[in-house]
Design an enzyme around this catalytic site. Sequence first.
Site, PDB file in Angstrom:
ATOM      1  N   TRP A   1     -17.911  -0.308 -40.318  1.00  0.00           N
ATOM      2  CA  TRP A   1     -18.518  -0.854 -38.802  1.00  0.00           C
ATOM      3  C   TRP A   1     -18.811  -2.761 -38.151  1.00  0.00           C
ATOM      4  O   TRP A   1     -19.504  -2.675 -39.191  1.00  0.00           O
ATOM      5  CB  TRP A   1     -19.322  -0.073 -37.893  1.00  0.00           C
ATOM      6  CG  TRP A   1     -19.181  -0.135 -36.565  1.00  0.00           C
ATOM      7  CD1 TRP A   1     -18.332   0.044 -36.074  1.00  0.00           C
ATOM      8  CD2 TRP A   1     -20.415  -1.019 -35.857  1.00  0.00           C
ATOM      9  NE1 TRP A   1     -18.333  -1.055 -34.620  1.00  0.00           N
ATOM     10  CE2 TRP A   1     -19.693  -1.582 -34.448  1.00  0.00           C
ATOM     11  CE3 TRP A   1     -20.743  -1.685 -36.475  1.00  0.00           C
ATOM     12  CZ2 TRP A   1     -20.115  -2.280 -33.786  1.00  0.00           C
ATOM     13  CZ3 TRP A   1     -21.912  -2.900 -35.452  1.00  0.00           C
ATOM     14  CH2 TRP A   1     -21.313  -3.120 -34.480  1.00  0.00           C
TER      15      TRP A   1
ATOM     16  N   GLU B   1     -15.240   2.913 -39.601  1.00  0.00           N
ATOM     17  CA  GLU B   1     -15.415   3.221 -38.081  1.00  0.00           C
ATOM     18  C   GLU B   1     -15.478   2.482 -37.191  1.00  0.00           C
ATOM     19  O   GLU B   1     -15.803   1.246 -37.331  1.00  0.00           O
ATOM     20  CB  GLU B   1     -17.365   3.823 -38.387  1.00  0.00           C
ATOM     21  CG  GLU B   1     -17.521   4.271 -36.254  1.00  0.00           C
ATOM     22  CD  GLU B   1     -18.723   3.831 -36.907  1.00  0.00           C
ATOM     23  OE1 GLU B   1     -19.711   3.441 -37.332  1.00  0.00           O
ATOM     24  OE2 GLU B   1     -19.987   4.431 -36.033  1.00  0.00           O
TER      25      GLU B   1
ATOM     26  N   LYS C   1     -14.135   1.729 -32.912  1.00  0.00           N
ATOM     27  CA  LYS C   1     -14.892   1.932 -31.580  1.00  0.00           C
ATOM     28  C   LYS C   1     -14.412   1.528 -30.191  1.00  0.00           C
ATOM     29  O   LYS C   1     -12.890   0.623 -30.488  1.00  0.00           O
ATOM     30  CB  LYS C   1     -16.525   1.655 -31.393  1.00  0.00           C
ATOM     31  CG  LYS C   1     -16.626   0.376 -31.765  1.00  0.00           C
ATOM     32  CD  LYS C   1     -17.721  -0.697 -31.567  1.00  0.00           C
ATOM     33  CE  LYS C   1     -18.909   0.347 -30.114  1.00  0.00           C
ATOM     34  NZ  LYS C   1     -20.100  -0.413 -30.251  1.00  0.00           N
TER      35      LYS C   1
ATOM     36  N   ASP D   1     -17.493   8.507 -34.900  1.00  0.00           N
ATOM     37  CA  ASP D   1     -18.361   8.098 -33.751  1.00  0.00           C
ATOM     38  C   ASP D   1     -18.315   9.149 -32.142  1.00  0.00           C
ATOM     39  O   ASP D   1     -17.156   8.710 -31.400  1.00  0.00           O
ATOM     40  CB  ASP D   1     -19.113   7.388 -34.016  1.00  0.00           C
ATOM     41  CG  ASP D   1     -20.249   6.564 -32.916  1.00  0.00           C
ATOM     42  OD1 ASP D   1     -20.523   7.755 -31.495  1.00  0.00           O
ATOM     43  OD2 ASP D   1     -21.072   6.317 -33.482  1.00  0.00           O
TER      44      ASP D   1
ATOM     45  N   HIS E   1     -17.920   6.801 -29.323  1.00  0.00           N
ATOM     46  CA  HIS E   1     -16.837   6.031 -29.384  1.00  0.00           C
ATOM     47  C   HIS E   1     -15.128   5.933 -28.744  1.00  0.00           C
ATOM     48  O   HIS E   1     -14.711   5.282 -28.932  1.00  0.00           O
ATOM     49  CB  HIS E   1     -16.443   5.475 -31.091  1.00  0.00           C
ATOM     50  CG  HIS E   1     -18.451   4.601 -31.388  1.00  0.00           C
ATOM     51  ND1 HIS E   1     -17.800   4.068 -33.317  1.00  0.00           N
ATOM     52  CD2 HIS E   1     -19.646   4.220 -31.031  1.00  0.00           C
ATOM     53  CE1 HIS E   1     -18.734   2.882 -33.295  1.00  0.00           C
ATOM     54  NE2 HIS E   1     -19.888   3.662 -32.281  1.00  0.00           N
TER      55      HIS E   1
ATOM     56  N   HIS F   1     -20.119  10.541 -36.969  1.00  0.00           N
ATOM     57  CA  HIS F   1     -21.098  10.182 -36.392  1.00  0.00           C
ATOM     58  C   HIS F   1     -21.858  10.618 -34.823  1.00  0.00           C
ATOM     59  O   HIS F   1     -21.278  10.055 -34.351  1.00  0.00           O
ATOM     60  CB  HIS F   1     -21.176   8.330 -35.837  1.00  0.00           C
ATOM     61  CG  HIS F   1     -21.610   7.361 -37.471  1.00  0.00           C
ATOM     62  ND1 HIS F   1     -21.684   5.404 -37.335  1.00  0.00           N
ATOM     63  CD2 HIS F   1     -21.820   7.259 -38.479  1.00  0.00           C
ATOM     64  CE1 HIS F   1     -21.845   5.662 -38.339  1.00  0.00           C
ATOM     65  NE2 HIS F   1     -22.648   6.159 -39.396  1.00  0.00           N
TER      66      HIS F   1
ATOM     67  N   ASP G   1     -21.163   4.697 -24.750  1.00  0.00           N
ATOM     68  CA  ASP G   1     -22.461   4.381 -25.647  1.00  0.00           C
ATOM     69  C   ASP G   1     -23.130   4.290 -26.035  1.00  0.00           C
ATOM     70  O   ASP G   1     -23.327   3.257 -26.566  1.00  0.00           O
ATOM     71  CB  ASP G   1     -21.278   3.849 -26.684  1.00  0.00           C
ATOM     72  CG  ASP G   1     -21.498   3.914 -28.451  1.00  0.00           C
ATOM     73  OD1 ASP G   1     -22.241   4.505 -28.580  1.00  0.00           O
ATOM     74  OD2 ASP G   1     -21.423   2.690 -29.034  1.00  0.00           O
TER      75      ASP G   1
ATOM     76  N   ASP H   1     -25.794   6.568 -26.963  1.00  0.00           N
ATOM     77  CA  ASP H   1     -26.739   6.782 -28.520  1.00  0.00           C
ATOM     78  C   ASP H   1     -28.368   6.740 -28.037  1.00  0.00           C
ATOM     79  O   ASP H   1     -28.849   6.730 -28.918  1.00  0.00           O
ATOM     80  CB  ASP H   1     -27.148   5.439 -29.766  1.00  0.00           C
ATOM     81  CG  ASP H   1     -25.251   4.811 -30.344  1.00  0.00           C
ATOM     82  OD1 ASP H   1     -25.150   5.256 -30.735  1.00  0.00           O
ATOM     83  OD2 ASP H   1     -25.072   3.618 -29.884  1.00  0.00           O
TER      84      ASP H   1
ATOM     85  N   ASP I   1     -26.160   9.293 -35.766  1.00  0.00           N
ATOM     86  CA  ASP I   1     -26.604   7.749 -34.779  1.00  0.00           C
ATOM     87  C   ASP I   1     -26.357   7.081 -33.598  1.00  0.00           C
ATOM     88  O   ASP I   1     -25.829   7.639 -32.596  1.00  0.00           O
ATOM     89  CB  ASP I   1     -24.766   6.979 -35.021  1.00  0.00           C
ATOM     90  CG  ASP I   1     -24.635   5.920 -35.166  1.00  0.00           C
ATOM     91  OD1 ASP I   1     -25.877   4.833 -34.785  1.00  0.00           O
ATOM     92  OD2 ASP I   1     -23.749   5.111 -35.101  1.00  0.00           O
TER      93      ASP I   1
HETATM   94  C1  RNT Z   1     -22.318   0.379 -33.378  1.00  0.00           C
HETATM   95  C2  RNT Z   1     -21.245   2.249 -34.685  1.00  0.00           C
HETATM   96  C3  RNT Z   1     -22.722   2.016 -36.296  1.00  0.00           C
HETATM   97  C4  RNT Z   1     -24.152   1.342 -35.187  1.00  0.00           C
HETATM   98  C5  RNT Z   1     -25.111   1.217 -36.844  1.00  0.00           C
HETATM   99  C6  RNT Z   1     -25.711   0.776 -36.621  1.00  0.00           C
HETATM  100  O1  RNT Z   1     -21.190   0.968 -32.372  1.00  0.00           O
HETATM  101  O2  RNT Z   1     -21.749   3.302 -34.204  1.00  0.00           O
HETATM  102  O3  RNT Z   1     -22.157   2.897 -37.312  1.00  0.00           O
HETATM  103  O4  RNT Z   1     -24.458   2.641 -34.461  1.00  0.00           O
HETATM  104  O5  RNT Z   1     -23.532   0.640 -37.707  1.00  0.00           O
HETATM  105 ZN    ZN Z   2     -22.220   4.801 -35.047  1.00  0.00          ZN
END
Ligand code: RNT
Ligand code: ZN
Length: 425
Positions: A191, A232, A234, A265, A268, A292, A300, A302, A332
């Site tokens: 990513w 990955e 986003k 993810d 994302h 993820h 986003d 998390d 994630d």
């Molecule tokens: C960032 C991505 C990525 C990170 C990690 C730490 O938006 O989701 O996967 O969260 O690499």
């Molecule tokens: Zn991620």
Amino acid sequence: MTKYPSETQIRSAYRVAKERYALLGVDTDKVLKTLNTVSLSLHCWQGDDVGGFEKTDSGLSGGIAATGNYPGKARTPDELRRDLDKVYSLIPGIHRLALHAMYAETNGHKVDRHELRPEHFANWVSWAATNKHGLDFNPTLFSHPKADSGFTLAHSDRAIRDFWIEHCLAARQIGEFFGRELGTPCVTNLWIPDGYKDTPVDRFTPRALLKDALDRILANPIEPRYNRDSLEGKLFGLGAESYTVGSHEFYLGYAVAKQTLLTLDAGHFHPTETIADKISAVLLYVPEILLHVSRGVRWDSDHVVIYNDDLLAIAQEIVRGGFLDRVHIGLDYFDASINRVAAYAIGARNTLRAMLTALLEPIDLMKKVELSGDYAQRLALLEEIKGLPFGVIWDYHCLRQGVPVGLRFMDEVRIYEKRVLAKRV
Ligand code: RNT
Ligand code: ZN
């Protein structure tokens, strides 16, 4: 004081629930065997707020942010491994760890990212081998002076691009080492944060540069038995709200063309878009995917994964599609505002609970009803199974696997906090 069910209660409840599921043609013993084969890839970065152990003061960059300052975060690899040992002891099954390059151990020496080698992860590998964890990997293309401009693999300066290409080449070698040593393929996930805060003039050139960089990184063939590459994308990052070079379309196209893995993810995409619906589409065109599993709250963000409809839909898609062996389930998220061991355990247990819920569905019956065209019956059935006693099966599973049943895991977290985490000041 919380009271807990006794072992006898758990077993007798299971016997009743087992019969209830059997009426629908679901064999709960078999389901639990399958659940045991589900290996989550826990993300090392929840343990220290995406800090890593490099001797730099770069701080977290790349448009992601961990908020909160709950005491007790891991400050060293040993502390992180110890915390992870605790986490794994609270989760039924055998699970993996996803490392980031910035968690290397370089013996006090400054080793820049492009110079990282397998030996810098030797301690992680021996720990993983001892505890039967597979390892996954991520090159780290943020929190570094050469990422400060907001561009890495898509940087207009060739020297910076080359630096990051070398880092990614090194990362794949490290992934290969993990796979070879541990006997289970490493998924190396790429990513990058590259993007613009404000509206760009040229959206094409950075993407062309990224494509060229990926071609160079992937030119070096590695046995898929040892390492598999995943990409990955986003939608946006903090400070990169207007344009992200590595968008979903960019990587979807690339992954299909090159038959790499694709990472989805959950945070994302546009807020009403869910990754659950994408699984069955992309698996027609790429060999495997990495998830993820995350939870965005308004953006986003998390947050810790909870047992909600989004998570259930993901689990259902994996199970209903028969994709268990083509979907790598990674977590994630990073929440620095609560006990980090609890954050891991809650998210991982929820992900497994969602998988269990999906495995307990009478899929053949559901498909039959759908094909018959009786959509009222389909709707009624889908709603009805939400009330089946899956929690009883989960408790029994935890009991059998020797991990805490119900909220008991939080007692363990509190003891660990008192004995270990609170002393980290
Ligand atoms: C960032 C991505 C990525 C990170 C990690 C730490 O938006 O989701 O996967 O969260 O690499
Ligand atoms: Zn991620």
